[in-house]
Design a protein around this motif. Sequence first.
Motif, PDB file in Angstrom:
ATOM      1  N   THR A 101       1.032  -1.041  -0.463  1.00  0.00           N
ATOM      2  CA  THR A 101       0.271   0.156   0.071  1.00  0.00           C
ATOM      3  C   THR A 101       0.517   1.227   0.089  1.00  0.00           C
ATOM      4  O   THR A 101       1.095   2.520  -0.628  1.00  0.00           O
ATOM      5  CB  THR A 101      -0.680   0.029   1.161  1.00  0.00           C
ATOM      6  N   ASN A 131       1.894   5.968   7.894  1.00  0.00           N
ATOM      7  CA  ASN A 131       2.022   4.695   7.896  1.00  0.00           C
ATOM      8  C   ASN A 131       3.036   4.058   8.798  1.00  0.00           C
ATOM      9  O   ASN A 131       2.643   2.404   9.662  1.00  0.00           O
ATOM     10  CB  ASN A 131       2.123   3.836   6.593  1.00  0.00           C
ATOM     11  N   SER A 150      -4.914  -2.546   6.097  1.00  0.00           N
ATOM     12  CA  SER A 150      -3.848  -2.141   4.460  1.00  0.00           C
ATOM     13  C   SER A 150      -5.001  -2.116   2.981  1.00  0.00           C
ATOM     14  O   SER A 150      -4.666  -1.819   2.034  1.00  0.00           O
ATOM     15  CB  SER A 150      -3.111  -2.885   4.581  1.00  0.00           C
ATOM     16  N   LEU A 153      -7.250   0.539   2.314  1.00  0.00           N
ATOM     17  CA  LEU A 153      -6.265   1.648   2.154  1.00  0.00           C
ATOM     18  C   LEU A 153      -5.705   1.069   0.047  1.00  0.00           C
ATOM     19  O   LEU A 153      -6.209   1.897  -0.672  1.00  0.00           O
ATOM     20  CB  LEU A 153      -5.526   2.344   3.411  1.00  0.00           C
ATOM     21  N   GLY A 154      -5.539  -0.076   0.787  1.00  0.00           N
ATOM     22  CA  GLY A 154      -5.218  -0.509  -0.676  1.00  0.00           C
ATOM     23  C   GLY A 154      -6.140  -0.587  -2.289  1.00  0.00           C
ATOM     24  O   GLY A 154      -6.136   0.300  -3.157  1.00  0.00           O
ATOM     25  N   VAL A 157      -6.385   3.056  -3.058  1.00  0.00           N
ATOM     26  CA  VAL A 157      -5.763   3.785  -4.122  1.00  0.00           C
ATOM     27  C   VAL A 157      -5.850   3.153  -5.312  1.00  0.00           C
ATOM     28  O   VAL A 157      -5.775   3.775  -6.170  1.00  0.00           O
ATOM     29  CB  VAL A 157      -3.690   3.386  -3.462  1.00  0.00           C
ATOM     30  N   SER A 186     -12.433  -3.074  -0.396  1.00  0.00           N
ATOM     31  CA  SER A 186     -12.326  -1.835  -0.020  1.00  0.00           C
ATOM     32  C   SER A 186     -13.542  -1.241   1.312  1.00  0.00           C
ATOM     33  O   SER A 186     -13.326  -1.858   2.493  1.00  0.00           O
ATOM     34  CB  SER A 186     -12.085   0.185  -0.527  1.00  0.00           C
TER      35      SER A 186
END
Length: 307
Positions: A101, A131, A150, A153-154, A157, A186
């Motif tokens: 991430t 982070n 993670s 958030l990944g 992104v 997510s």
Amino acid sequence: MEWSFRAAAELVTRIYAGVAGAVFLVSGLLYLCLGHWQVTHLDFWRIYDVCLNRSWLESALLKYNGHSHFFPSQLWLADLRFCHGNMELLFVAGLVLLGLTVAGLIVVVWGDAQIGLSSKILATFVIIAANFWMGRATTTASGGFNCCYSLTLGGVVLAFLGLRLLPASAHPVGLTCGIVIAAVVSSFSFATGLALWPTLLFLGYCMRFRLHRLVVLGLAGIVTAAVFVSLPSREASGGLMLGPDVAAAFIKLPGLLCRLIGSPIAHVVGAWFDDKTARELIDASGFSLYIGALGAALSGLIVVPRW
């Protein structure tokens, strides 16, 4: 002289940000490797209690404290099934996801040609510090929690990156599907991921996407939210995703959306009154529902003429 001072200041800033980022990263990794949870802890006692007494699918679909962990739960369910709940393996998985991430965020920053070198180095330092700072140790030191956050958030992104590449993409359909998949991952990793859907719609509107693309994102968000609402909690004794529950979720969803839109104004109006009863009356009267419906209608009148 002025130019030399500015160049020297930028050089010092770059060196400081680069060194500080490297030190922060190394110290953060050392702390996590030496100080992470090595045994079952906190909420995972309850989560594992469910996982050990229900089927794999049922354990993955249940919500815990209002959060759906469908995707990260695959990791700890596999760990329970094949490795007897080895927290070390779960920690490694969470650390790898966290690293991916962070790397994704850094790649996005460095891939932007409009940002200068100093800004890129400073942004990299901020990403690393945000982070790996010790204030996040309650989550990053836990393999399971780290997997949840993670993945959340990944997905954000990847969705934002796909949204940025979509206008110039030669395969818009496939990229749109990728954005939807990232947003779904997510949303079903941690409940805060649901906030990604209205954000995608807002950014798409600002980027002047065509109406059909916004409709696809909007419908995907509505279906995701409806499925999320229909999933029972850990305390539920009934079966999973009963027909009436799913129908009720779809029926209630527009009202919940309107309440969400109108809630800021309702809170402001409620703050005008010192009497607690008056504020409760505002909450019970459906004020936020009606204001939100009005706001949604006005937004539609503004947005639709653009197409």
